[in-house]
Write an enzyme that holds these catalytic residues in place. Structure first.
Site, PDB file in Angstrom:
ATOM      1  N   GLY A 321      10.406  72.623  -2.311  1.00 52.92           N
ATOM      2  CA  GLY A 321      10.296  73.880  -3.034  1.00 52.92           C
ATOM      3  C   GLY A 321      10.873  73.781  -4.433  1.00 52.92           C
ATOM      4  N   TRP A 324       8.395  71.835  -6.563  1.00 51.23           N
ATOM      5  CA  TRP A 324       7.230  72.666  -6.902  1.00 51.23           C
ATOM      6  C   TRP A 324       7.502  73.471  -8.169  1.00 51.23           C
ATOM      7  CZ3 TRP A 324       6.646  77.982  -7.469  1.00 51.23           C
ATOM      8  CH2 TRP A 324       5.339  78.449  -7.572  1.00 51.23           C
ATOM      9  N   HIS A 325       8.750  73.915  -8.344  1.00 51.00           N
ATOM     10  CA  HIS A 325       9.076  74.761  -9.481  1.00 51.00           C
ATOM     11  C   HIS A 325       9.062  73.986 -10.805  1.00 51.00           C
ATOM     12  CE1 HIS A 325      10.575  77.636  -6.434  1.00 51.00           C
ATOM     13  NE2 HIS A 325      10.343  78.536  -7.368  1.00 51.00           N
ATOM     14  N   GLY A 326       9.376  72.733 -10.776  1.00 51.26           N
ATOM     15  CA  GLY A 326       9.400  72.011 -12.040  1.00 51.26           C
ATOM     16  C   GLY A 326       9.689  70.537 -11.874  1.00 51.26           C
ATOM     17  N   PHE A 499       5.258  77.269 -14.144  1.00 51.99           N
ATOM     18  CA  PHE A 499       5.183  76.474 -12.926  1.00 51.99           C
ATOM     19  C   PHE A 499       3.747  76.352 -12.421  1.00 51.99           C
ATOM     20  CE2 PHE A 499       9.470  78.667 -12.325  1.00 51.99           C
ATOM     21  CZ  PHE A 499      10.101  77.734 -13.094  1.00 51.99           C
TER      22      PHE A 499
END
Length: 499
Positions: A321, A324-326, A499
């Site tokens: 997770g 996924w954000h960066g 994102f």
């Protein structure tokens, strides 16, 4: 093209008017065309928008072919794996190529890897993280539950490119979208609820998140120059900003969907009124949290492979997770941090019978909520930091950066004469660390943050109270327009759009 921009207002007004004038059978086609135009216009430039829209169409065609094979072929599992890998590779190339290159350079110090970003220019397609996860979910769901009507290509494309949720979510599943088809008629109740959502979203984004962004940005840019009180306040400020920014834009996205007749899933439910980390992630960015649970945590074995495997699965899931954000070490640290917290909570529940749900004691519940908010605010440092170096400076500075830290360090090293010499020119105490400016805005934003959490936790009661009072939504709308006109500052960029 954010929902709070004039350009979007013009675009939406045109699309909304034509949409409801058209015959019902033509509306989905028109919405599909409008979503394509939105994708192109919302990109950084029209030229890049056209290029990435063509790329988007190719990816969707491959995904639909895989979906069709999953539903009709005997080799459904192989096609499902193909779809997952296709989207992972597409997302990985555009979003993580430079990051993987940096990791290789950090490990090997080979000069070639340092030159790659100058040799190869890669831009990030609009909404690639969101639509990749939607199509992965569609493929896996089609494999797990092959029953139901086969989705056509045009319907599938409409689901993936549906413009109200394209850039900020929520991350839709096929059931979230197609349950609305056949019920897209003008509805006064939906319009009223959409208006309240739009009002709340505009207030959160423009009047709370954007002003806070301007206050805390200098601190995150140079954490080593600020005292520890400023560093603490910046962490709390970003926790408030990211909630009001993201939940505000999600409110607006759901409002736009409702105006077109679509009931979209809720993405926030007063998350920072949670007494535990587990509950927080069941109430924050819910569509992503449940996606990670269903497509990462459960396939890893969930809690069915033993105690220590459960802890590892939680850490892996939250780290994914974070990634996924960066594409940065900071996001890996953020995800790992929350994975460890969730694993530790699970340990306390399993070993000591600790109750991680709401307590009957209001005082204990209040203290637990404040503790979780502090944990979240600390994680905001990891999430917001401009680099791994500045992240470490900020974290260490929470302890070390007293106002006279630099002065005391010089004195201890025997260089006090430097400060004395400079003070003859600049005045006394030239090495005192800076303090955050406009701290009162953090206080105002915190009050707004609390109010909107309370509203989210009492939304059913408030909607019932306001039912039939059409004048109230008009009054709230007019008041919001005046408040924005009088109090708004420069509109900040959408945090989650990157994102």
């Amino acid at each position: 093209m954010l929902y709070n921009s004039i350009l979007f207002f013009v675009f939406f007004s045109i699309v909304y008017t034509i949409y409801w004038v058209l015959p019902e059978k033509k509306r989905s086609d028109f919405l599909l065309i409008s979503s394509g135009i939105f994708y192109i216009v919302a990109s950084s430039t029209i030229l890049s928008g056209i290029y990435f829209f063509l790329h988007f169409l190719i990816i969707v065609l491959f995904n639909y072919f895989a979906y069709f094979k999953i539903r009709t072929s005997e080799k459904a599992k192989a096609w499902m794996i193909f779809a997952v890998l296709l989207n992972a590779i597409n997302l990985g190339f555009f979003k993580y190529f430079y990051f993987m290159n940096r990791i290789l350079f950090d490990l090997t110090k080979y000069p070639f890897f340092d030159e790659v970003p100058r040799i190869l220019q890669i831009s990030l397609p609009l909404a690639v993280s969101f639509y990749s996860f939607q199509m992965i979910a569609a493929a896996v769901d089609a494999y797990r539950k092959p029953e139901g009507e086969l989705i056509g290509l045009k319907q599938y494309l409409g689901f993936v490119i549906f413009f109200p949720v394209l850039i900020v979510g929520p991350i839709l599943r096929t059931k979230d979208y197609f349950v609305n088809i056949g019920h897209l008629n003008p509805d006064k109740d939906k319009i009223v609820r959409a208006s309240y959502l739009m009002i709340s979203g505009l207030i959160k984004k423009i009047l709370i998140a954007d002003p806070v962004a301007g206050v805390i940005a200098p601190v995150f840019s140079n954490p080593g120059q600020y005292d520890n009180l400023s560093l603490v306040l910046a962490a709390f400020g970003y926790a408030i900003q990211v909630y009001c920014d993201f939940s505000g834009l999600t409110d607006m996205a759901r409002a736009v969907g409702l105006y077109f007749g679509f009931e979209l899933p809720e993405n926030f439910n007063a998350p920072l009124f949670s007494p535990s980390g587990r509950e927080l992630w069941q109430r924050w960015h819910m569509s992503l949290s449940f996606w990670l649970r269903d497509y990462i945590y459960f396939p890893l074995g969930g809690s069915k492979k033993g105690e220590w495997r459960t802890y590892l699965n939680l850490i892996i899931t939250m780290t994914v997770g974070g990634v996924w954000h960066g594409a940065d070490y900071t996001f890996i640290a953020w995800g790992f941090y929350w994975g460890v917290i969730l694993a530790f909570e699970r340990f306390l529940v399993g070993k000591f019978g600790w109750n991680d749900e709401d307590s009957k004691s209001k005082i204990l519940n209040f203290l637990r909520i404040q503790f979780v908010f502090c944990l979240f605010s600390f994680s905001a440092i990891l999430f917001r930091a401009n680099s791994a170096t500045k992240m470490l400076q900020h974290v260490v500075g929470l302890v070390t950066n007293t106002q006279d830290y630099l002065s005391a360090s010089l004195q201890s090293l025997g260089f006090g004469w430097i400060e004395n010499s400079i003070s003859l020119v600049t005045g006394p105490s030239p090495f005192i660390l800076e303090s955050m400016k406009n701290i009162e805005k953090i206080g105002y934003s915190y009050l707004g943050f609390i109010v909107f959490h309370w509203i989210q936790s009492r939304k059913d009661l408030l909607l019932q109270w306001g039912k039939g009072k059409d004048w109230l939504v008009v009054a709230c709308g007019v008041g919001t327009v005046f408040a924005i006109a009088l109090l708004s500052e420069d509109s900040g960029a959408c945090i989650y759009c990157q994102f």
